[in-house]
Design an enzyme around this catalytic site. Structure first.
Site, mmCIF file in Angstrom:
data_model
loop_
_atom_site.group_PDB
_atom_site.id
_atom_site.type_symbol
_atom_site.label_atom_id
_atom_site.label_comp_id
_atom_site.label_asym_id
_atom_site.label_seq_id
_atom_site.Cartn_x
_atom_site.Cartn_y
_atom_site.Cartn_z
ATOM 1 N N LYS A 42 10.419 -34.936 37.722
ATOM 2 C CA LYS A 42 10.336 -34.783 35.989
ATOM 3 C C LYS A 42 9.469 -34.277 35.626
ATOM 4 O O LYS A 42 9.006 -33.172 34.823
ATOM 5 C CB LYS A 42 11.638 -35.694 35.055
ATOM 6 C CG LYS A 42 13.096 -35.766 35.529
ATOM 7 C CD LYS A 42 13.988 -36.285 34.681
ATOM 8 C CE LYS A 42 14.545 -36.702 34.965
ATOM 9 N NZ LYS A 42 15.766 -35.714 35.240
ATOM 10 N N GLY A 43 8.414 -35.198 36.186
ATOM 11 C CA GLY A 43 6.647 -35.074 36.153
ATOM 12 C C GLY A 43 6.960 -33.765 36.027
ATOM 13 O O GLY A 43 5.834 -33.375 35.760
ATOM 14 N N GLU A 142 11.080 -42.035 35.314
ATOM 15 C CA GLU A 142 11.377 -42.222 36.820
ATOM 16 C C GLU A 142 10.854 -42.754 37.223
ATOM 17 O O GLU A 142 10.638 -43.381 38.612
ATOM 18 C CB GLU A 142 11.655 -40.310 36.773
ATOM 19 C CG GLU A 142 12.866 -39.716 36.753
ATOM 20 C CD GLU A 142 12.649 -38.537 37.306
ATOM 21 O OE1 GLU A 142 13.467 -38.443 37.825
ATOM 22 O OE2 GLU A 142 11.664 -37.748 37.703
ATOM 23 N N ASP A 249 22.166 -22.169 37.345
ATOM 24 C CA ASP A 249 21.401 -23.377 38.361
ATOM 25 C C ASP A 249 20.580 -24.518 37.335
ATOM 26 O O ASP A 249 19.017 -24.133 36.699
ATOM 27 C CB ASP A 249 20.608 -23.331 39.458
ATOM 28 C CG ASP A 249 20.078 -24.574 40.410
ATOM 29 O OD1 ASP A 249 19.682 -25.542 39.734
ATOM 30 O OD2 ASP A 249 19.101 -24.080 41.391
ATOM 31 N N GLY A 254 16.390 -28.938 31.882
ATOM 32 C CA GLY A 254 15.581 -30.200 30.920
ATOM 33 C C GLY A 254 14.248 -30.202 31.144
ATOM 34 O O GLY A 254 13.626 -30.554 29.553
ATOM 35 N N ASP A 255 13.682 -30.102 31.711
ATOM 36 C CA ASP A 255 12.207 -30.760 32.301
ATOM 37 C C ASP A 255 11.495 -29.023 31.531
ATOM 38 O O ASP A 255 10.193 -29.111 30.980
ATOM 39 C CB ASP A 255 11.556 -30.620 33.733
ATOM 40 C CG ASP A 255 12.668 -32.372 34.111
ATOM 41 O OD1 ASP A 255 12.884 -32.867 33.742
ATOM 42 O OD2 ASP A 255 13.467 -31.469 35.310
ATOM 43 N N ARG A 288 17.625 -19.321 37.622
ATOM 44 C CA ARG A 288 17.495 -18.320 39.110
ATOM 45 C C ARG A 288 17.188 -20.525 39.646
ATOM 46 O O ARG A 288 17.667 -20.988 39.069
ATOM 47 C CB ARG A 288 15.152 -18.498 38.664
ATOM 48 C CG ARG A 288 15.381 -17.849 38.350
ATOM 49 C CD ARG A 288 13.844 -17.532 37.372
ATOM 50 N NE ARG A 288 13.357 -16.494 36.534
ATOM 51 C CZ ARG A 288 11.463 -16.573 36.741
ATOM 52 N NH1 ARG A 288 11.143 -17.050 36.225
ATOM 53 N NH2 ARG A 288 11.881 -14.972 35.653
HETATM 54 O O1 RIB Z 1 15.852 -33.308 36.095
HETATM 55 C C1 RIB Z 1 14.975 -33.042 37.691
HETATM 56 C C2 RIB Z 1 14.700 -33.293 38.452
HETATM 57 O O2 RIB Z 1 15.507 -34.494 38.530
HETATM 58 C C3 RIB Z 1 14.906 -32.755 40.019
HETATM 59 O O3 RIB Z 1 13.979 -32.476 40.016
HETATM 60 C C4 RIB Z 1 15.337 -34.634 40.781
HETATM 61 O O4 RIB Z 1 13.626 -34.543 41.533
HETATM 62 C C5 RIB Z 1 14.618 -35.443 40.383
HETATM 63 O O5 RIB Z 1 13.723 -35.373 39.305
#
Ligand code: RIB
Length: 309
Positions: A42-43, A142, A249, A254-255, A288
């Site tokens: 996520k980071g 995480e 996909d 969210g990131d 994508r």
């Molecule tokens: O938010 C998606 C991400 O969560 C993925 O890329 C996976 O690596 C997890 O960290």
């Protein structure tokens, strides 16, 4: 306008993505319809999305001395990030096993933080001057909560906008909320943090008010195809999702949204405009494949915002 300066702390993970029609039940083996290796964590995803969206980004993490770690360093170089990564000898780089639903684009993830699970609050102290030199600090969960809390404390100390993305969902110590200028959970994370159901917009608002009472200055609950709800001291509103085409996909969407909020706030946009920017970024990313690979450029976001995409 100058590029906003972002400091992102979090993990990198090598994503192993298996596409299928359904998840295996416990004890069952199912055959996937596709497989893809991608860049995640996520980071790292948030850092890359922010850099593509026009920010000057530094990224702090730990990686192992292995092939995944070397690929991560090459990726950050290509993406123009300032890497603040430490390579930890004898440790593995993070990795994630991801099921991607071929029908809905939804996903289920197991992530191993690898070397990043060894990051400690004292490691964040070493990068205090980099955090202090930023406009916005962003962190997730995480790696350990201690690392997130120390980063948020340093951001507050230096007047840097502090954003916590409480993902994956964890019970958090009460004192962390008051360090958050913005806390941005999704429905399940908001539910775990408050003990309340969060399925509808009005339930999201109730949960957001609980997080405000716990001390967060502003709360944004992301609600998937329902959009995102902002709740602050003086205002509450819902931002509609942005559709840039069929959703194939959702990994990393969210990131992308978090990165969009950070870039928008770093540019000094009002929160409503920052959320529109973020929703547009995320709306393009779901059309994508992959996490980091799906993030759009600033030009693509601006064209979409202008209705030309
Ligand atoms: O938010 C998606 C991400 O969560 C993925 O890329 C996976 O690596 C997890 O960290």
């Amino acid at each position: 306008m100058t590029r906003p300066k972002l400091f992102v702390a979090g993990i990198y993970a090598a994503d192993l993505v298996f596409t299928g029609n359904r998840m295996p039940a416990p004890g069952e083996t199912v055959t996937a319809t596709n497989f893809m290796r991608g860049h995640g964590g996520k980071g790292s995803n948030q850092a890359i999305a922010a850099a593509r969206a026009g920010a000057d980004v530094s990224f702090f993490t730990f990686i192992g001395d292995d092939a995944f770690g070397r690929e991560a360093v090459e990726l950050w170089l290509r993406e123009g990030l300032r890497s603040k990564a430490s390579v930890i000898k004898g440790q593995a780089t993070g990795a994630a096993s991801i099921f991607l639903d071929s029908k809905t684009g939804g996903n289920a993830i197991t992530v191993f933080p690898g070397a990043s699970r060894l990051m400690q609050a004292s490691d964040v102290d070493r990068i205090e001057s980099d955090i202090a030199a930023s406009d916005v600090f962003v962190v997730q969960l995480e790696q350990s909560v201690d690392v997130a809390r120390r980063g948020l404390e340093l951001a507050r100390k230096h007047g840097v906008i502090a954003i916590l993305n409480p993902a994956p969902a964890l019970d958090l110590p009460d004192d962390i909320f008051s360090l958050c200028d913005y806390i941005v959970p999704n429905e399940s994370e908001a539910s775990l943090l408050t003990g309340l159901p969060v399925e509808t917009c009005s339930q999201a608002e109730t949960a957001a008010r609980v997080l405000l009472r716990k001390g967060a200055r502003n709360v944004i609950v992301t609600l998937g195809e329902k959009g995102a709800l902002y709740c602050g001291p003086a205002d509450t509103f819902l931002i509609e999702p942005f559709s840039a085409g069929a959703c194939i996909d959702t990994i990393g969407a969210g990131d992308g949204f978090i990165a969009g909020i950070a870039v928008g706030l770093g540019k000094g946009l009002p929160i409503r405009d920052a959320m529109r920017f973020a929703a547009t970024l995320a709306g393009i990313s779901v059309t994508r494949h992959g996490a980091a690979s799906s993030m759009p450029t600033l030009t693509e976001i601006e064209l979409a915002l202008a209705g030309q995409m």
